[in-house]
Design an enzyme around this catalytic site. Structure first.
Site, short mmCIF file in Angstrom:
data_model
loop_
_atom_site.label_atom_id
_atom_site.label_comp_id
_atom_site.label_asym_id
_atom_site.label_seq_id
_atom_site.Cartn_x
_atom_site.Cartn_y
_atom_site.Cartn_z
N HIS A 295 0.81 -1.23 0.00
CA HIS A 295 0.00 0.00 0.00
C HIS A 295 0.85 1.28 0.00
O HIS A 295 0.95 1.99 0.99
CB HIS A 295 -0.97 0.00 1.18
CG HIS A 295 -2.04 -1.03 1.08
ND1 HIS A 295 -3.17 -1.00 1.86
CD2 HIS A 295 -2.17 -2.12 0.27
CE1 HIS A 295 -3.95 -2.05 1.54
NE2 HIS A 295 -3.35 -2.73 0.58
N TYR B 287 -12.33 10.94 3.34
CA TYR B 287 -13.06 9.94 2.57
C TYR B 287 -13.35 8.66 3.37
O TYR B 287 -13.80 7.68 2.80
CB TYR B 287 -12.33 9.68 1.25
CG TYR B 287 -12.49 10.90 0.36
CD1 TYR B 287 -13.53 10.98 -0.55
CD2 TYR B 287 -11.68 12.02 0.54
CE1 TYR B 287 -13.74 12.12 -1.30
CE2 TYR B 287 -11.87 13.17 -0.21
CZ TYR B 287 -12.90 13.22 -1.12
OH TYR B 287 -13.12 14.36 -1.85
#
Length: 369
Positions: A144, A248
């Site tokens: 990631h 988000y």
């Protein structure tokens, strides 16, 4: 000759599937023999630069010939798991400056992160290479990193980052860069109007937070909007419209579950977070994204194209007045993980296949337009 198929569209709060007119196309192999290609950039004089996740930058001639020798002058890249060389992007003034931007995993397995460099490309090697940004903090493991970037019309750039996988709670912490989108001046400095500049407890480079692993970024100049997509866990891949300073939601709100099947959170949305424009559940593992101008395929004008790894496909996101109303599945006949999708200077679509013998593919109409 191939055809497209329509699939149901999943949007928060609605579902639709309007049959679209099928389009015939032909897929050509432009170059092959690339080790897990990740990104490509088209050179104004012809040819292209392609990154290999293994840490090499390669040159492909205009006729598709892959130069044997990798480009010299590269930074030291950490290569392990998802770690490696990511994006190559030409500076907006490349024709005058010869500057290219490179994102990559840097450091060691016990202390690594995402780095961004800038260098001059003389046609054979990189020179005057300088580091511009290093995401903080360093982390363990090799998952990631994000790595996609794009340039904005105000002479800034945005770089997508990941949450480091084992550090997902930090995506809600503005005191670090994990799970965020950062905005920088072209020399790596921080723009004075970034949304977190005045917050003494936040990183000034932050543009938005609460992301899991950003993998595609597009700026729609016609509509003046920035769009990104990111990997969910098991399901919950998201397409988001970026608002400066917005959150988000990851990992406090998601449509996905953990890889064990356990809930990450009971919430798919919360009022304090921006909800996605679109989510893919089950996951397709979106990888790259381009906004197509309709050059060789007029019926695709203004649509978004999203490449997918687990899905082994490209999704065409059909838009009307900028809103996504439908989607189609393309190129499943390849049966390959597709790492990137780009619009070329010839207005064809270009694909990168993600394998040890990766290819650069060119998609053109089955018959000349």
């Amino acid at each position: 000759m191939q055809r497209l198929c329509c699939i149901p569209l999943t949007i928060i709060g609605s579902a639709a599937c309007a049959m679209a007119m099928a389009t015939d196309y032909r897929i050509e192999t432009l170059a092959k023999g690339l080790e897990h290609p990740w990104s490509l950039a088209f050179l104004p004089e012809g040819g292209m630069l392609v990154t290999e996740r293994a840490g090499r930058l390669r040159f492909i001639e205009a006729d598709g010939t892959l130069r044997d020798a990798p480009i010299a002058g590269m930074p030291e890249v950490l290569v392990d798991g998802q770690a490696g060389l990511f994006e190559v992007a030409l500076a907006p003034d490349y024709a005058d400056s010869d500057m290219v931007y490179l994102s990559y995993a840097c450091g060691t397995l016990t202390a690594n992160t995402t780095c961004l460099d800038r260098a001059r490309f003389d046609g054979r090697r990189l020179t005057d290479r300088a580091p511009l940004f290093r995401a903080e903090p360093d982390k363990r493991g090799s998952s990631h990193y994000g790595g996609r970037l794009t340039f904005l019309p105000d002479d800034t750039l945005v770089l997508g980052l990941g949450d480091g996988f084992d550090y997902r709670e930090q995506a809600q912490n503005p005191a670090n860069h994990l799970g965020s989108l950062v905005r920088l001046n072209l020399d790596g400095s921080t723009p004075d109007d970034n949304p977190f500049v005045a917050d003494s407890e936040a990183r000034a480079e932050l543009y938005s937070i609460g992301h899991r692993n950003i993998q595609g970024i597009v700026y729609d100049a016609m509509r003046g909007e920035l769009l990104i997509h990111e990997h969910g866990p098991r399901g919950g891949d998201e397409l988001n419209r970026i608002l400066p300073g917005a959150n988000y939601g990851w990992p406090l709100a998601t449509h996905g579950v953990d890889y064990t099947g356990a809930l990450v959170t009971p919430f798919t949305e919360l009022p304090e977070f921006e909800s996605p424009l679109l989510h893919w559940t089950p996951s397709i593992a979106p990888s790259g994204m381009t906004l197509y101008d309709g050059g060789q395929f007029p019926e695709w004008h203004g649509d978004l194209f999203v490449s997918a790894l687990a899905g082994r496909q490209v999704r065409r996101l059909i838009r009307e007045d900028g809103e996504i109303v439908d989607q189609e599945v393309l190129f499943t006949e390849l049966d390959e993980r597709i790492r990137d999708v780009r619009t070329g200077p010839d207005r064809a679509l270009y694909l990168l296949t993600d394998s040890e013998q990766g290819r650069v593919l060119r998609v053109v109409p089955a018959s000349p337009p």
